[in-house]
Design an enzyme around this catalytic site. Structure first.
Site, mmCIF file in Angstrom:
data_model
loop_
_atom_site.group_PDB
_atom_site.id
_atom_site.type_symbol
_atom_site.label_atom_id
_atom_site.label_comp_id
_atom_site.label_asym_id
_atom_site.label_seq_id
_atom_site.Cartn_x
_atom_site.Cartn_y
_atom_site.Cartn_z
ATOM 1 C CE LYS A 22 41.118 33.834 45.635
ATOM 2 N NZ LYS A 22 42.571 33.834 45.804
ATOM 3 C CG ASN A 23 43.270 31.389 43.028
ATOM 4 O OD1 ASN A 23 43.215 32.569 43.375
ATOM 5 N ND2 ASN A 23 43.415 30.397 43.885
ATOM 6 C CB CYS A 118 50.641 35.536 53.504
ATOM 7 S SG CYS A 118 50.146 33.960 52.863
ATOM 8 N NE ARG A 123 51.221 31.795 49.354
ATOM 9 C CZ ARG A 123 50.030 32.219 48.970
ATOM 10 N NH1 ARG A 123 49.264 32.871 49.816
ATOM 11 N NH2 ARG A 123 49.587 32.001 47.754
ATOM 12 C CG ASP A 306 43.328 27.097 47.643
ATOM 13 O OD1 ASP A 306 44.221 27.285 48.492
ATOM 14 O OD2 ASP A 306 43.376 27.577 46.501
ATOM 15 N NE ARG A 398 42.724 38.034 49.919
ATOM 16 C CZ ARG A 398 43.675 37.124 50.086
ATOM 17 N NH1 ARG A 398 44.002 36.728 51.272
ATOM 18 N NH2 ARG A 398 44.306 36.612 49.054
#
Ligand code: EPU
Length: 421
Positions: A22-23, A118, A123, A306, A398
């Site tokens: 994803k990233n 968030c 952030r 993560d 997500r």
């Protein structure tokens, strides 16, 4: 809103294939805005965040076709304009700020909603903004928007005051079409940045030093569309290894780059798990003696933030004490109260969690507060006695492609059901 019902206590076994990262995919999709012709991206995970970034680039004028079953995304970017991206999109995904680099490079202007805080922390995007200022952009913040303008981005030497994955990606994208040479110091070394850099180089960019903390970029005039395959998702791989570990199961992951999860593999071995790797697979199995350890999140190649929540879930049932120190985000312990509901013994002191191993976890209704906190609850549920009901599972949509399917493939009893509205 859907919920997961997961029956715990089954040892995971078998093998699964890891999806595209994803990233890495997020900035690569945005970078395609700068290509002349049709970009074809393979191994693009079919995730909520990916579908959102596709809407973002469409709002700027790109034409796209996403074959979700085959994970192929085609992008044609012509006449890209600095259209305002709806706040609704930016609000759901901070990575929308990635359009600044390509938009400034292509049009000399970028208006983007300022992402708010968030669930995992404040952030800010100050490093992105001062980097673009160093490259000649004028930036004003008004009415909740970032407005950036320049005649032409100019190469510059810019040292980031903190390692930032997002700022490194954004500035690198701006620099590839800038006038002259840009040197990014204290840049992020994450594999996602290397994948983005490799993609840009394949398009004709001149980037050196990828994977180090000093990236040098010689601006070029034009980038050509290419076909490119996104690297495997190291965080998804790490989460599944931890899932196998907590059930004391034996599983194999295919389509992994073991080097990308080196710090996790080291930690799992230290805990007592047996790990085997080949060029593109990783297998895990338990040993007789499993013990807690000391974990500290740091930028790559250190232990990734993560995976902090999932590894904490694993630590709850290991003998002895584990300490987990979070140094990247200031509020990334929201899984702790939920894990406690399942019987975990965790104390927080500042940015360190102290986990004392318990004999077993017990199923309880719990709630995801963000993507990786959600992953921790799924991991915990796999080992808990009884059936755990997990709410707000849109968070895990997500970032984990085909999650229930992959867990079922490993023998887990998991159901996705309609919960209350
Ligand atoms: N930071 C600043 N100013 C900036 C940018 C960052 O102070 O201008 C701070 C952040 O607040 C944080 C630290 O620097 O304390 C590192 O943030 P970074 O910019 O590296 O994070 P990011 O680019 O916003 C990406 C991933 C995150 C991952 C982090 C760290 C994407 C889309 N997101 O975020 O992934 O946790 O790097 O590795 O690539 C996730 O996938 O669940 C996720 C949150």
């Amino acid at each position: 809103m859907d919920i997961y019902k997961i029956k715990g206590g089954k040892k995971l076994s078998g093998e699964i294939t890891i999806s595209g990262a994803k990233n890495a995919a997020l900035p690569i999709i945005v970078a395609s805005l700068m290509a002349d012709g049709e970009t074809v991206l393979h191994n693009v995970p079919n995730l909520m965040d990916i579908r959102t970034i596709v809407k973002v680039i469409e709002a700027l004028g790109a034409k796209t076709h996403f074959d979700q079953a085959k994970n192929i995304l085609k992008i044609t970017a012509q006449n890209i304009k600095n259209n305002e991206i709806p706040y609704e999109l930016v609000k759901t995904m901070r990575a929308s700020v990635y359009v600044m680099g390509p938009l400034l490079a292509l049009t000399g202007e970028a208006d983007v909603s300022l992402p708010g805080g968030c669930a995992i922390g404040e952030r800010p995007v100050d490093i992105h903004l001062s980097g673009f200022e160093a490259m000649g952009a004028k930036i004003i913040l008004e009415h909740g928007n970032i407005r950036a303008k320049t005649k032409k981005l100019k190469g510059a030497t810019y040292k980031m005051n903190k390692v930032s994955v997002g700022a490194t990606a954004n500035l690198m994208m701006g620099a590839v079409l800038a006038e002259g040479k840009t040197i990014l110091e204290n840049s992020a070394m994450e594999p996602d940045i290397v994948d983005l850099g490799n993609f840009l180089n394949a398009m004709g960019a001149k980037i050196d030093g990828l994977g180090t903390d000093k990236i040098e970029i010689d601006g070029v005039k034009k980038l050509n569309a290419v076909s490119y395959s996104i690297m495997p998702d190291r965080i998804e791989a790490g989460t599944f290894l931890i899932a196998g570990a907590i059930t004391k199961g034996s599983i194999t992951l295919k389509n992994v780059v073991p080097e990308h999860i080196g710090a996790l593999l080291y930690t799992l071995k230290e805990m007592g798990f047996k790990i085997k790797t080949t060029k593109d697979t990783v297998s895990i199995s338990p040993s007789q003696k499993l013990l807690g350890t000391i974990i500290r999140t740091v930028p790559y190649p250190g232990f990734p933030t993560d995976l902090q929540a999932p590894i904490m879930a694993l630590a709850t049932i290991l003998s002895g004490i584990t300490t987990v120190t979070e140094t990247i985000f200031e509020n990334r312990f929201t899984h702790v109260p939920e894990l406690r509901r399942m019987g975990a013994d965790i104390t927080i002191e500042g940015n360190t969690a102290i986990i004392r191993g318990v004999k077993s976890l017990s199923a309880a209704p719990v709630m995801m507060s963000d993507l990786r906190a959600g992953a921790a609850l799924i991991v915990a549920a796999l080992a808990a006695k009884g059936t755990t009901e997990i709410r707000r599972i849109y968070h895990s949509d997500r970032g984990y492609e085909k999650l229930p399917e992959k867990l079922s493939q490993l023998g887990v009893s998991i159901k996705r059901e309609k919960g209350e509205a």
